[in-house]
Write a protein that holds these residues in place. Structure first.
Motif, PDB file in Angstrom:
ATOM      1  N   THR A 239       0.424  -1.129   0.001  1.00  0.00           N
ATOM      2  CA  THR A 239       0.224   0.184  -0.382  1.00  0.00           C
ATOM      3  C   THR A 239       1.186   0.998   0.011  1.00  0.00           C
ATOM      4  O   THR A 239       1.967   0.826   0.251  1.00  0.00           O
ATOM      5  N   ARG A 240       0.399   2.460  -0.261  1.00  0.00           N
ATOM      6  CA  ARG A 240       1.440   3.576  -0.649  1.00  0.00           C
ATOM      7  C   ARG A 240       1.388   4.093   0.651  1.00  0.00           C
ATOM      8  O   ARG A 240       0.611   4.171   1.938  1.00  0.00           O
ATOM      9  N   ARG A 241       2.531   4.768   1.292  1.00  0.00           N
ATOM     10  CA  ARG A 241       2.682   5.348   2.169  1.00  0.00           C
ATOM     11  C   ARG A 241       1.673   6.341   2.823  1.00  0.00           C
ATOM     12  O   ARG A 241       1.176   6.720   1.728  1.00  0.00           O
ATOM     13  N   MET A 242       1.610   6.089   4.290  1.00  0.00           N
ATOM     14  CA  MET A 242       0.332   7.619   4.729  1.00  0.00           C
ATOM     15  C   MET A 242       1.362   9.061   4.943  1.00  0.00           C
ATOM     16  O   MET A 242       2.079   9.188   5.062  1.00  0.00           O
ATOM     17  N   GLU A 243       1.043   9.476   4.576  1.00  0.00           N
ATOM     18  CA  GLU A 243       0.435  11.251   4.726  1.00  0.00           C
ATOM     19  C   GLU A 243       0.152  11.514   5.976  1.00  0.00           C
ATOM     20  O   GLU A 243      -0.244  11.158   6.609  1.00  0.00           O
ATOM     21  N   THR A 244       1.347  12.479   6.472  1.00  0.00           N
ATOM     22  CA  THR A 244       1.143  12.950   7.854  1.00  0.00           C
ATOM     23  C   THR A 244       0.732  14.842   7.845  1.00  0.00           C
ATOM     24  O   THR A 244       1.651  15.524   6.812  1.00  0.00           O
ATOM     25  N   MET A 245       0.038  14.864   8.925  1.00  0.00           N
ATOM     26  CA  MET A 245      -0.166  16.922   8.465  1.00  0.00           C
ATOM     27  C   MET A 245       0.352  17.340   9.998  1.00  0.00           C
ATOM     28  O   MET A 245      -0.077  15.949  10.758  1.00  0.00           O
ATOM     29  N   ALA A 246      -0.169  18.749  10.209  1.00  0.00           N
ATOM     30  CA  ALA A 246       0.355  18.662  11.515  1.00  0.00           C
ATOM     31  C   ALA A 246      -0.273  20.843  11.537  1.00  0.00           C
ATOM     32  O   ALA A 246       0.089  20.620  10.546  1.00  0.00           O
ATOM     33  N   VAL A 247       0.072  21.329  12.613  1.00  0.00           N
ATOM     34  CA  VAL A 247      -0.471  22.383  12.424  1.00  0.00           C
ATOM     35  C   VAL A 247       1.051  22.919  14.049  1.00  0.00           C
ATOM     36  O   VAL A 247       1.252  22.499  14.427  1.00  0.00           O
ATOM     37  N   ILE A 248       1.327  24.021  13.158  1.00  0.00           N
ATOM     38  CA  ILE A 248       2.435  24.760  14.103  1.00  0.00           C
ATOM     39  C   ILE A 248       1.884  26.286  14.607  1.00  0.00           C
ATOM     40  O   ILE A 248       0.898  26.393  13.767  1.00  0.00           O
ATOM     41  N   ARG A 249       2.617  26.794  15.097  1.00  0.00           N
ATOM     42  CA  ARG A 249       2.004  27.859  15.962  1.00  0.00           C
ATOM     43  C   ARG A 249       3.034  28.939  15.945  1.00  0.00           C
ATOM     44  O   ARG A 249       4.584  28.360  16.229  1.00  0.00           O
TER      45      ARG A 249
ATOM     46  N   LEU B  29       1.962  20.582   6.558  1.00  0.00           N
ATOM     47  CA  LEU B  29       1.800  21.923   7.718  1.00  0.00           C
ATOM     48  C   LEU B  29       0.949  23.222   7.504  1.00  0.00           C
ATOM     49  O   LEU B  29       1.163  23.873   6.355  1.00  0.00           O
ATOM     50  N   PHE B  30       0.270  23.483   8.587  1.00  0.00           N
ATOM     51  CA  PHE B  30      -0.924  24.460   8.479  1.00  0.00           C
ATOM     52  C   PHE B  30      -0.598  25.319   9.602  1.00  0.00           C
ATOM     53  O   PHE B  30      -0.023  24.946  10.992  1.00  0.00           O
ATOM     54  N   ARG B  31      -1.043  26.853   9.547  1.00  0.00           N
ATOM     55  CA  ARG B  31      -0.317  27.425  10.519  1.00  0.00           C
ATOM     56  C   ARG B  31      -1.968  27.646  11.341  1.00  0.00           C
ATOM     57  O   ARG B  31      -2.733  27.798  11.029  1.00  0.00           O
ATOM     58  N   TYR B  32      -1.558  27.331  12.510  1.00  0.00           N
ATOM     59  CA  TYR B  32      -2.232  27.707  13.810  1.00  0.00           C
ATOM     60  C   TYR B  32      -3.575  29.180  13.378  1.00  0.00           C
ATOM     61  O   TYR B  32      -5.049  28.995  13.568  1.00  0.00           O
ATOM     62  N   GLU B  33      -2.706  30.293  13.411  1.00  0.00           N
ATOM     63  CA  GLU B  33      -3.479  31.136  12.723  1.00  0.00           C
ATOM     64  C   GLU B  33      -3.855  31.162  11.784  1.00  0.00           C
ATOM     65  O   GLU B  33      -4.504  32.527  11.722  1.00  0.00           O
ATOM     66  N   ALA B  34      -3.849  30.394  10.633  1.00  0.00           N
ATOM     67  CA  ALA B  34      -4.732  29.855   9.385  1.00  0.00           C
ATOM     68  C   ALA B  34      -5.388  29.134   9.951  1.00  0.00           C
ATOM     69  O   ALA B  34      -5.070  28.074   8.523  1.00  0.00           O
ATOM     70  N   LEU B  35      -5.992  28.577  10.699  1.00  0.00           N
ATOM     71  CA  LEU B  35      -6.238  27.116  11.115  1.00  0.00           C
ATOM     72  C   LEU B  35      -7.751  27.182   9.941  1.00  0.00           C
ATOM     73  O   LEU B  35      -7.829  25.748   9.373  1.00  0.00           O
ATOM     74  N   ASP B  36      -8.509  27.708   8.995  1.00  0.00           N
ATOM     75  CA  ASP B  36      -9.294  27.032   8.671  1.00  0.00           C
ATOM     76  C   ASP B  36      -8.873  26.933   7.084  1.00  0.00           C
ATOM     77  O   ASP B  36      -9.454  26.225   6.435  1.00  0.00           O
ATOM     78  N   LYS B  37      -7.102  26.755   6.741  1.00  0.00           N
ATOM     79  CA  LYS B  37      -7.098  25.830   5.523  1.00  0.00           C
ATOM     80  C   LYS B  37      -6.308  24.528   5.952  1.00  0.00           C
ATOM     81  O   LYS B  37      -6.707  23.911   4.964  1.00  0.00           O
TER      82      LYS B  37
ATOM     83  N   VAL C  42      -8.660  23.454   8.082  1.00  0.00           N
ATOM     84  CA  VAL C  42      -9.912  22.497   8.228  1.00  0.00           C
ATOM     85  C   VAL C  42     -10.122  21.994   6.131  1.00  0.00           C
ATOM     86  O   VAL C  42     -11.362  21.577   6.455  1.00  0.00           O
ATOM     87  N   ALA C  43     -10.300  23.262   5.968  1.00  0.00           N
ATOM     88  CA  ALA C  43     -10.143  22.678   3.919  1.00  0.00           C
ATOM     89  C   ALA C  43      -9.871  21.828   3.657  1.00  0.00           C
ATOM     90  O   ALA C  43      -9.967  20.982   3.034  1.00  0.00           O
ATOM     91  N   PHE C  44      -8.096  21.596   4.440  1.00  0.00           N
ATOM     92  CA  PHE C  44      -7.937  20.438   3.577  1.00  0.00           C
ATOM     93  C   PHE C  44      -8.780  19.033   4.020  1.00  0.00           C
ATOM     94  O   PHE C  44      -8.274  18.164   3.131  1.00  0.00           O
ATOM     95  N   LEU C  45      -8.617  19.137   5.253  1.00  0.00           N
ATOM     96  CA  LEU C  45      -9.464  18.288   6.169  1.00  0.00           C
ATOM     97  C   LEU C  45     -10.805  17.972   5.066  1.00  0.00           C
ATOM     98  O   LEU C  45     -10.710  15.999   5.125  1.00  0.00           O
ATOM     99  N   GLU C  46     -11.254  19.048   5.156  1.00  0.00           N
ATOM    100  CA  GLU C  46     -12.413  18.628   4.639  1.00  0.00           C
ATOM    101  C   GLU C  46     -12.226  18.362   3.128  1.00  0.00           C
ATOM    102  O   GLU C  46     -13.251  17.457   2.670  1.00  0.00           O
ATOM    103  N   ALA C  47     -11.641  18.547   2.726  1.00  0.00           N
ATOM    104  CA  ALA C  47     -11.676  18.344   0.856  1.00  0.00           C
ATOM    105  C   ALA C  47     -10.650  16.876   0.969  1.00  0.00           C
ATOM    106  O   ALA C  47     -11.300  15.840  -0.156  1.00  0.00           O
TER     107      ALA C  47
ATOM    108  N   GLU D  13       7.895  30.942  10.069  1.00  0.00           N
ATOM    109  CA  GLU D  13       8.038  31.522   8.338  1.00  0.00           C
ATOM    110  C   GLU D  13       8.077  30.982   7.410  1.00  0.00           C
ATOM    111  O   GLU D  13       6.998  31.892   6.324  1.00  0.00           O
ATOM    112  N   GLN D  14       8.271  30.378   6.967  1.00  0.00           N
ATOM    113  CA  GLN D  14       8.419  29.367   6.055  1.00  0.00           C
ATOM    114  C   GLN D  14       6.721  28.656   5.753  1.00  0.00           C
ATOM    115  O   GLN D  14       6.378  28.593   4.238  1.00  0.00           O
ATOM    116  N   LEU D  15       5.991  29.221   6.679  1.00  0.00           N
ATOM    117  CA  LEU D  15       4.278  28.177   6.669  1.00  0.00           C
ATOM    118  C   LEU D  15       3.025  29.599   6.265  1.00  0.00           C
ATOM    119  O   LEU D  15       2.635  28.820   5.722  1.00  0.00           O
ATOM    120  N   GLY D  16       4.180  30.862   5.529  1.00  0.00           N
ATOM    121  CA  GLY D  16       3.828  32.122   4.969  1.00  0.00           C
ATOM    122  C   GLY D  16       3.381  31.912   3.958  1.00  0.00           C
ATOM    123  O   GLY D  16       2.460  31.759   3.245  1.00  0.00           O
TER     124      GLY D  16
END
Length: 197
Positions: A61-71, A138-146, A148-153, A194-197
């Motif tokens: 099976t293909r590798r599982m991808e990971t996601m996290a939120v950074i503040r 990786l997503f910024r905590y300050e832009a949690l909506d992004k 959420v949109a990724f997870l919803e999709a 900063e790289q997530l901006g």
């Protein structure tokens, strides 16, 4: 930590980044979850890759991808400081009650950290042993909506995030010289955010 096997996705729970609210909204859709104890819930990317991924990533099976939120690091430290100042843990060695924010940050920069400031480092949470980022999304905590949109999709769901595990409000001020030291000594954490901006 939540595992979405069919979607080949793992939500890593970086502490103090809104992941408790994400977990509450997503738990009914998850195939596996580690919610307690806290040191197991907050599985680092490195531990996921070395210990848990082989269990979920069956041969062929293909590798599982990971996601996290950074503040943002200073805001993240402030949240930890306020969280550990809550009355129910006053008097414990992890409590910041009666300790100023400057002392908390100085403790976090110490080696070893005093127990009240031992909260880890976001840059280490999402990296391998050599400091290379190994989280796919990786997503910024300050832009949690992004996030959420990724997870919803990705999961084909609609999410309504509850407010969970919110640190009490308190004004925080950091001595400018200490802030400059923090930015120098925690450069990897600031650079990551900063790289997530």
């Amino acid at each position: 930590m939540l595992v979405f096997w069919k979607a080949r996705l793992v939500l890593l729970a970086v502490p103090k980044t809104g992941t408790t609210a994400l977990e509450a909204a997503l738990l009914p859709h998850a195939d596996a979850a580690i919610l307690n104890p806290p040191d197991k819930k907050h599985v680092t990317a490195r531990r996921w890759r070395n210990q848990l991924a082989p269990f979920f990533e069956n041969r062929g099976t293909r590798r599982m991808e990971t996601m996290a939120v950074i503040r943002e690091p200073l805001d993240w430290l402030g949240s930890w400081y306020r969280y550990r100042a809550r009355p129910e843990i006053a008097g414990s060695e992890t409590s910041t009650a009666g300790i100023g924010f400057d002392a908390f940050v100085e403790g976090w920069l110490s080696d070893p950290e005093p127990e009240f400031a031992r909260v880890g480092r976001p840059s280490r949470f999402v990296s391998d042993g050599d400091g290379k980022i190994i989280v796919d999304h990786l997503f910024r905590y300050e832009a949690l909506d992004k996030a959420v949109a990724f997870l919803e999709a990705r999961l084909s769901v609609r999410l309504d995030l509850p407010r969970r595990n919110v640190s009490p409000k308190a004004p925080l001020a950091l001595d400018p010289a200490l802030e400059a030291r923090l930015r120098r000594e925690a450069a990897a954490d600031f650079r990551l955010w900063e790289q997530l901006g």
